[in-house]
Design an enzyme around this catalytic site. Structure first.
Site, PDB file in Angstrom:
ATOM      1  N   GLU A 154      -2.027   0.086  -8.870  1.00 12.50           N
ATOM      2  CA  GLU A 154      -3.471  -0.092  -8.715  1.00 12.50           C
ATOM      3  C   GLU A 154      -4.149   1.152  -8.156  1.00 12.50           C
ATOM      4  OE1 GLU A 154      -6.353  -2.992  -6.008  1.00 12.50           O
ATOM      5  OE2 GLU A 154      -4.436  -3.758  -6.779  1.00 12.50           O
TER       6      GLU A 154
ATOM      7  N   ASP B  52      -0.737  -0.504  -4.516  1.00 15.79           N
ATOM      8  CA  ASP B  52      -2.113  -0.014  -4.537  1.00 15.79           C
ATOM      9  C   ASP B  52      -2.180   1.275  -3.724  1.00 15.79           C
ATOM     10  OD1 ASP B  52      -4.836   0.386  -4.450  1.00 15.79           O
ATOM     11  OD2 ASP B  52      -5.291  -1.450  -3.334  1.00 15.79           O
TER      12      ASP B  52
ATOM     13  N   HIS C  28     -10.722  -8.298  -7.525  1.00 11.97           N
ATOM     14  CA  HIS C  28     -10.411  -7.729  -6.222  1.00 11.97           C
ATOM     15  C   HIS C  28     -11.162  -8.543  -5.171  1.00 11.97           C
ATOM     16  CE1 HIS C  28     -11.443  -4.993  -2.833  1.00 11.97           C
ATOM     17  NE2 HIS C  28     -10.192  -4.623  -2.974  1.00 11.97           N
TER      18      HIS C  28
ATOM     19  N   LYS D 237       0.824  -1.204   0.000  1.00 13.30           N
ATOM     20  CA  LYS D 237       0.000   0.000   0.000  1.00 13.30           C
ATOM     21  C   LYS D 237       0.862   1.259   0.000  1.00 13.30           C
ATOM     22  CE  LYS D 237      -4.076  -1.948   0.233  1.00 13.30           C
ATOM     23  NZ  LYS D 237      -5.207  -1.675  -0.658  1.00 13.30           N
TER      24      LYS D 237
ATOM     25  N   GLU E 131     -12.029  -1.905  -8.734  1.00 15.34           N
ATOM     26  CA  GLU E 131     -12.713  -2.420  -7.553  1.00 15.34           C
ATOM     27  C   GLU E 131     -13.897  -1.549  -7.151  1.00 15.34           C
ATOM     28  OE1 GLU E 131     -10.731  -1.181  -3.491  1.00 15.34           O
ATOM     29  OE2 GLU E 131      -9.173  -1.898  -4.842  1.00 15.34           O
TER      30      GLU E 131
ATOM     31  N   GLU F 275      -6.104 -12.722  -5.315  1.00 11.59           N
ATOM     32  CA  GLU F 275      -5.715 -11.812  -4.243  1.00 11.59           C
ATOM     33  C   GLU F 275      -6.003 -12.460  -2.890  1.00 11.59           C
ATOM     34  OE1 GLU F 275      -6.026  -7.226  -2.698  1.00 11.59           O
ATOM     35  OE2 GLU F 275      -7.531  -7.924  -4.142  1.00 11.59           O
TER      36      GLU F 275
ATOM     37  N   ASP G 209     -14.812  -6.796  -8.352  1.00 12.09           N
ATOM     38  CA  ASP G 209     -15.024  -7.548  -7.118  1.00 12.09           C
ATOM     39  C   ASP G 209     -16.357  -8.266  -7.271  1.00 12.09           C
ATOM     40  OD1 ASP G 209     -15.814  -8.280  -4.418  1.00 12.09           O
ATOM     41  OD2 ASP G 209     -14.203  -6.971  -3.723  1.00 12.09           O
TER      42      ASP G 209
END
Length: 390
Positions: free
Chosen positions: A227, A201, A303, A172, A253, A340, A276
């Site tokens: 991402e 991300d 996702h 992240k 997502e 994931e 997702d």
């Protein structure tokens, strides 16, 4: 087989430790679980309501959608999807209505597989693989001191993920100044070496100018994708960044249905599309999103941010996802789909299923049991269901 009742469970679970993404502090996990029970007593399970408050999703199911399904045959999920979407499209093409529809759709696919005695992957055309390579999502910011770049802590997390068998990791960024977040990524790269695939991300933390700066630095570190670099509404920024970025751009997502992904993919916004299943429309809509992406040469990697039910649904669709493009020996992240696997503490993933998913050699096995191939532990379901506790 007819639908006799539809039960909803609003799950909220505290976690062992709190953490930050770029968008805020997480102190627990939540999800809206749906159980469709048929007249012969069979249960099908679905999931939605993972992002914002799950209560609006619950209301959409309980008060609007569920009454239209009572007495129907659940083994035609695509038919029900189209009818329900058409009934509410004037005001329900995004957000809670689609999350609610996603949960119901997944549950109906589960029931369909159980009725015919086959896994969902077989209903989708057949499994290309019996296990899926997984990447570990982590490297969030510790709640007690998110602004400090702690190299020792980052290296320890990297070592733990490698010990668990992951060959690909996602970290992240977006909470700290760019130079500090890039320093964090430099530490991760140094810790795992050049043979481990890394992704990043930002949870849409940047504007276009900042995202370009980050993308350039990620290119030097050989990251595999960037991402959600910018806010999901700004398709022009996505497209402009993709045209110049040295790393592939991923996103989706926060997108809904085939219509949203047709715009995202058709607009040249992403190299990797990330619907997702518990948000974008369920398994029925996954098929259409995947077809749009396949035609455009865009990779589709779902996702996943939910319970074991969401993970089970993703595994089934990934088992049935062909290599894109086809080769005799597909390579994960190159033309082989990957899963994931969130590595933060999540009791809803860890405890809700009687047999939780585990990593073995960097892969997660796909259940060959009927439907989603999982059983829900009803004691755990009751423990975290705030509706029951109320």
């Amino acid at each position: 087989m007819r639908i006799a009742e539809i039960n909803t469970y609003l799950l909220k679970a505290p976690t062992e430790s709190a953490f930050y993404s770029s968008q805020g502090l997480f102190t627990g996990r939540k999800s809206l679980i749906v159980e469709i029970v048929t007249d012969d007593g069979t249960s099908g399970w679905g999931e939605g309501g993972q992002y914002g408050p799950a209560e609006p999703v619950l209301a959409c199911i309980r008060d609007v959608l569920a009454p239209k399904l009572i007495g129907a045959d659940p083994r035609t999920p695509g038919l029900h999807w189209e009818n329900l979407y058409a009934a509410y499209r004037d005001f329900g093409t995004r957000g809670p209505y689609i999350e609610a529809l996603s949960a119901l759709d997944i549950a109906m696919w589960d029931l369909t597989g159980k009725s015919y005695g086959v896994p969902v992957a077989k209903l989708l055309g057949g499994a290309f693989r019996d296990s899926v390579a997984a990447y570990g999502t982590g490297f969030y910011y510790p709640a007690d001191d998110p602004a400090t770049v702690d190299a020792g802590w980052i290296r320890a997390e990297a070592a733990a993920k490698l010990d668990a068998g992951f060959g690909a990791l996602k970290a992240k960024v977006g909470l700290l100044p760019i130079r500090d977040d890039i320093h964090r990524m430099e530490i991760v790269r140094e810790a795992v070496g050049d043979d481990v695939a890394l992704m990043v991300d930002s949870n849409h933390a940047y504007n276009l100018a900042s995202a370009r700066t980050v993308a350039a630095e990620l290119g030097h570190l050989a990251f595999r994708w960037f991402e959600e670099p910018v806010v999901p509404e700004d398709k022009a920024a996505y497209r402009a960044l993709r045209e110049t970025s040295p790393v592939p751009i991923a996103g989706g997502e926060a997108e809904f249905t085939r219509y949203g992904f047709a715009e995202l993919i058709g607009g040249g916004c992403v190299d990797v599309a990330q619907p997702d299943l518990a948000v974008a429309g369920g398994i029925s809509e996954w098929q259409k999103i995947h077809t749009i992406a396949q035609v455009a040469g865009v990779t589709v990697i779902p996702h996943i941010w939910g319970s074991g039910i969401a993970l089970a649904a993703a595994l089934q669709v990934l088992a049935a996802t062909p290599p894109n493009p086809y080769t005799a020996r597909p390579v994960p992240l190159q033309n082989e789909p990957v899963l994931e696997f969130d590595t933060t503490d999540n009791p809803l993933r860890r405890d809700l299923l009687t047999e939780p998913f585990t990593i073995d050699g960097g892969r997660v096995a796909v259940s060959g049991a009927p439907g989603l191939g999982v059983e829900v532990d009803r004691d755990v379901l009751g423990r975290y269901d705030v509706l029951t506790r109320a």
